[in-house]
Enzyme design. Structure first.
Site, PDB file in Angstrom:
ATOM      1  N   SER A 459       9.967 -11.096  25.612  1.00 13.31           N
ATOM      2  CA  SER A 459       8.513 -10.411  25.695  1.00 13.31           C
ATOM      3  C   SER A 459       7.431 -10.825  24.822  1.00 13.31           C
ATOM      4  O   SER A 459       7.987 -11.398  23.799  1.00 13.31           O
ATOM      5  CB  SER A 459       9.117  -8.644  25.436  1.00 13.31           C
ATOM      6  OG  SER A 459       7.723  -8.149  25.313  1.00 13.31           O
ATOM      7  N   TYR A 472      12.149  -1.865  20.335  1.00 12.61           N
ATOM      8  CA  TYR A 472      11.846  -2.823  21.400  1.00 12.61           C
ATOM      9  C   TYR A 472      11.644  -4.156  20.930  1.00 12.61           C
ATOM     10  O   TYR A 472      12.237  -5.164  21.367  1.00 12.61           O
ATOM     11  CB  TYR A 472      10.845  -2.294  22.480  1.00 12.61           C
ATOM     12  CG  TYR A 472      10.511  -3.065  23.662  1.00 12.61           C
ATOM     13  CD1 TYR A 472      11.460  -3.088  24.646  1.00 12.61           C
ATOM     14  CD2 TYR A 472       9.493  -3.822  23.676  1.00 12.61           C
ATOM     15  CE1 TYR A 472      11.371  -3.702  25.788  1.00 12.61           C
ATOM     16  CE2 TYR A 472       9.459  -4.627  24.904  1.00 12.61           C
ATOM     17  CZ  TYR A 472      10.245  -4.635  25.926  1.00 12.61           C
ATOM     18  OH  TYR A 472       9.992  -5.373  26.942  1.00 12.61           O
TER      19      TYR A 472
END
Length: 589
Positions: A459, A472
């Site tokens: 990501s 995350y």
């Protein structure tokens, strides 16, 4: 059916007796397999056993090889004209009333190009699949064209192929090849193949190898210089041709086939990330492509509109028939990636803990163009379940060529509000799920020894800090570093590793992401707001899927996908202070 169970017969032609083996139902279309040098028909054992489920399969030992007898004298006994006589004799014996589907590898392909381009075989060949062996006539024209117009690129291509053809020069030396093959080279050849080509051990090569290789030296001496000096001008294929090019072939340059369309008007191209001896190292892939090509041409000959077995899209020649496993395939980026590979004709294993979603992805993948597709229900964070999946895939579907570790979950909230249980859930899926996939399927790729590719979905959060995404971002940063480490380790094994870093992509992860430190009602409200924000951004997952395929083709290391991901990646390298300042800002949700 195993090759040991095949029915054998002998066909006499031109003073030699050819050992011919037959497998499968004789009422079905005949597929005739021609081996290369220094092989015997046993090189086709794994491919033939798979094809025999659908066709009448015929293999024969080329004159002077295996159990076939050698011409006397050897000099002048291996010309392409005499090899064509052999082919016609075998074809007439095993399929007198129907044309055969021809498949050739290495010198089996070289001589098969002769069969499919001379007039006396017209009507006897229904299709031809070529691998790792060019037409000597086409090769001669290829050389002449580059010598007549000696551009730097042409010179580089000539020098490159000249270096790859070192063994051809050796074959023209008197006596030396025979002495080498009947001596130390013949004894060491099986170990050389296993070490260099990563070829599996088994019943190949046969004990006749030293004698076969010594005889086969005359294939080079009787044909190469004559044809390269005076290539035929009428060497046009009179049957459809499927060209399979191993991209890691140490003996032949891919550039040899640049102008092949002018010689084979009905040409289908395939490329395979493998080395030279693909009949032994990639039999499942070859059998799948040959089956589709033969079936399509049988349908055409029967006047039936065939199913389009040639995959479409810009990546069809790279991924058609390859086995691709995608985790998190029930929706979003995973589903879009599975569809993109399906459009390129790959075989798809759609994995997700959502059984219904995975099944829908697999079903749609078949409709889009996947050769085959399967759905598997697995929680990637469960190590034992992943081990069972890896074992099942290898046993039932084959070794994975491309692994896409895409499964992931979202979690937002400050560090102090994130519980240890929250951390465990995120790391179990986002990091340990990737570790399990890389370890299990990466080991299978490494053991096969024919390369592969692993794609890990990271990501932009992997390199863009945020006060709202500590768990995350940490999980994705770990995935990014894991990918870089594996890329370094696996490079020597021919396995590429890419980390894909999307930014704001309109997927279902936003509606299921968890928010730490808030009530259930607040969490639902934040999920709706996040989904609306991503929806307004409306960056489709299909673009991420396209980036995944490009990353595999180009063997890219880190791929920021969206504009914001690319911008953050630039800042992380050249202006990290700016990113740290942005990270302090209160998120809008």
């Amino acid at each position: 059916m195993r090759i040991e169970e095949a029915t054998e017969r002998w066909v006499r032609t031109g003073g030699v007796e050819l050992c011919v083996a037959e497998m499968g139902d004789t009422a079905r279309p005949t597929v005739l397999l021609v081996h290369g040098y220094p092989d015997s028909k046993e090189v086709w054992a794994e491919v033939a056993s798979r094809l025999a489920e659908h066709f009448h399969v015929v293999l024969y030992d080329v004159r002077g090889h295996g159990r076939s007898t050698a011409p006397q004298p050897l000099r002048g006994g291996f010309t392409l004209e005499k090899l064509t006589d052999d082919f016609l004799a075998v074809a007439d014996a095993v399929s007198p009333d129907r044309p055969v589907h021809l498949v050739g590898h290495d010198w089996g392909s070289v001589q098969s190009w002769e069969f499919v381009t001379v007039r006396r075989t017209e009507g006897r060949i229904a299709s031809f699949t070529s691998m790792s062996g060019p037409s000597l006539d086409h090769f001669g024209h290829w050389i002449k064209k580059r010598m007549v117009r000696p551009t730097p690129r042409a010179a580089a291509q000539l020098l490159g192929q000249g270096a790859k053809s070192w063994y051809v020069y050796m074959m023209h030396t008197p006596v030396l090849p025979e002495l080498a093959w009947r001596g130390p080279l013949g004894r060491q050849w099986p170990r050389i193949l296993q070490r260099v080509e990563k070829m599996p051990a088994g019943d190949y090569p046969t004990a006749s190898l030293p004698r076969d290789a010594a005889h086969g030296a005359w294939l080079y001496r009787d044909n190469i210089r004559a044809r390269l000096r005076r290539p035929r001008a009428d060497a046009y294929a009179h049957a459809p041709v499927q060209l399979i090019t191993p991209t890691g072939d140490a003996f032949l340059s891919e550039r040899l086939y640049d102008e092949l369309e002018q010689w084979a008007p009905q040409l289908v191209r395939r490329s395979l990330p493998a080395k030279h001896w693909v009949p032994r190292t990639r039999p499942d892939q070859l059998a799948s492509w040959i089956t589709d090509f033969v079936t399509a041409n049988e349908d055409t000959a029967a006047g039936v509109a065939p199913r389009d077995t040639v995959a479409g899209g810009p990546y069809a020649d790279r991924f058609a028939g390859q086995l691709v496993l995608v985790t998190g395939a029930a929706g979003g980026i995973g589903r879009a990636t599975a569809y993109a590979f399906a459009e390129a004709g790959a075989r798809i294993v759609a994995v997700d803990r959502d059984a219904e979603g995975a099944a829908r992805t697999a079903e749609m993948a078949r409709l889009i163009g996947a050769q085959k597709s399967w759905a598997e229900t697995v929680d990637v964070s469960d190590e034992q379940a992943m081990e069972k999946l890896a074992e099942k895939v290898a046993t039932e579907y084959g070794i994975v060529d491309v692994l896409v570790n895409n499964a992931g979950i979202g979690l937002s909230g400050s560090f102090l509000d994130t519980t240890s249980e929250d951390w465990k859930k995120v790391l179990d899926v986002n990091l340990w799920g990737v570790i399990h996939g890389c370890r299990l399927f990466g080991r299978q790729m490494a053991d096969r020894g024919q390369g592969g590719h692993i794609v890990n979905t990271a990501s932009a959060a992997a390199y863009q800090p945020s006060r709202a995404l500590p768990a995350y971002s940490t999980s994705k940063a770990a995935v990014l570093m894991l990918s870089e480490c594996l890329r370094a380790e696996f490079a020597g094994r021919g396995i590429g590793v890419s980390a894909i870093c999307p930014g704001l992509v309109n997927t279902g992860i936003t509606s299921t992401a968890r928010f730490a430190g808030v009530s259930a009602d607040e969490e639902k409200l934040k999920q709706r707001k996040t989904a609306r924000l991503y929806g307004m951004r409306n960056y489709p997952p299909e673009k991420v899927a396209d980036a995944v395929l490009k990353a595999v083709v180009r063997n890219q290391a880190v791929v920021p996908v969206t504009p914001e991901a690319r911008g953050a990646h630039f800042l992380s390298r050249f202006a990290p202070k700016a990113l740290r300042a942005i990270a302090r800002l209160e998120p809008p949700l």
